[in-house]
Motif scaffolding. Structure first.
Motif: not given
Length: 302
Positions: A25-46
């Motif tokens: 669990l992360h605070a709102r301003d600390q909730a992050k995912v990598s720039v290499f995440d498939s969702g960020f790079i490609l919209g690959d997810g559901v």
């Protein structure tokens, strides 16, 4: 601020929410995912949108069915059992002290990439799972005032291009439709199928009422909506004639009532389409179906 059926009452408590990412669990301003995440790079997810009523997540089994089916269709392992993901959802709600009036965005992407490239074989981690809960209720007037829709040029396409039944992170066609509707001064976009029949809206499902009958699209070119399915069930239980069928804009313009459905707002009336007045806000059929839907939600939460 979101518009149309997604307009909401701002809640200052959302500044301090805790967001679940891969078991932590992360605070709102600390909730992050990598720039290499498939969702960020490609919209690959559901993903799924969920509503919480009196401590229970409404129609959770149906939402999880759709999530797992979507993940299987794109050959993606979620990496959690249904029981573990359900526990994570409730853990997140408990950590935030949330019981009612809550909307959850549940997102699953394929995970981290070794390099920015589309091939799933360069994925180097398990799936990324994110749970964002917010205190979020529709504006009260959404249930009565009536939305204004605009038919856009962007179509819901054939399944061999990008199947609209998949609730993927790749929503650019819906975003483009939303932009066009907004530029036309409308609340939401009405989208046609490849044959020119009415399909759905950019973020909700569309229904019309003609001579006591409720019509919606065949469903061939839209997401299998949870609320859409519940409304069809409610009509059948109440002996209201309901049809999943092809119909044109001409039949929309001549309808007595129209409405949209979605997890966030439930049922919201439509007052006009392309400048043609359908009704003055909420009509009798929409009011009846709203009542039946709230009764179903109450039974789900019992």
């Amino acid at each position: 601020m979101a518009k149309g059926s997604h307009e909401y009452v701002d809640d200052p408590r959302n500044a301090d929410i805790r967001i679940w990412i891969n078991g932590e669990l992360h605070a709102r301003d600390q909730a992050k995912v990598s720039v290499f995440d498939s969702g960020f790079i490609l919209g690959d997810g559901v993903w799924e949108g969920l509503r919480v009523h009196e401590g229970r997540i409404a129609f959770l089994d149906r939402h999880l069915d759709r999530l797992w089916e979507g993940a299987k269709a794109i050959d993606m392992e979620i990496g959690l059992t249904r029981e573990a993901l359900t526990a994570a959802l409730h853990e997140t709600l408990e950590a935030n002290g949330m019981q009612d009036g809550v909307h959850i965005r549940l997102m699953v992407t394929r995970g981290l990439k070794a390099t920015p490239y589309q091939d799933p074989r360069v994925t180097i981690s398990k799936a990324t799972v994110v749970i964002i809960p917010e205190w979020k209720t529709p504006k009260p007037e959404t249930a009565t005032r009536g939305l204004n829709l605009f038919t856009v040029h962007v179509r819901r396409g054939y399944p061999d291009v990008q199947d609209p039944k998949l609730n993927s992170h790749s929503k650019l066609n819906c975003i483009t439709a939303c932009i066009q509707a907004a530029k036309a001064g409308a609340d939401e976009a009405l989208m046609l199928d490849p044959h020119g029949f009415v399909a759905t809206c950019n973020s909700t499902h569309f229904f019309i009422v003609r001579k006591g009958e409720v019509w919606t699209s065949t469903g061939d070119y839209c997401l299998p909506g949870i609320t859409r399915g519940v409304v069809i069930e409610l009509c059948r239980e109440a002996a209201i004639p309901v049809f999943e069928k092809n119909f044109s804009l001409t039949e929309v313009y001549g309808a007595q009532e129209a409405f949209v459905t979605g997890t966030f707002a439930g049922l919201a009336p439509v007052s006009s389409v392309d400048g043609r007045k359908i009704s003055e806000g909420r009509g009798p059929m929409v009011e009846r179906l709203q009542r039946l839907y709230l009764e179903r939600i109450a039974r789900e939460s019992a």
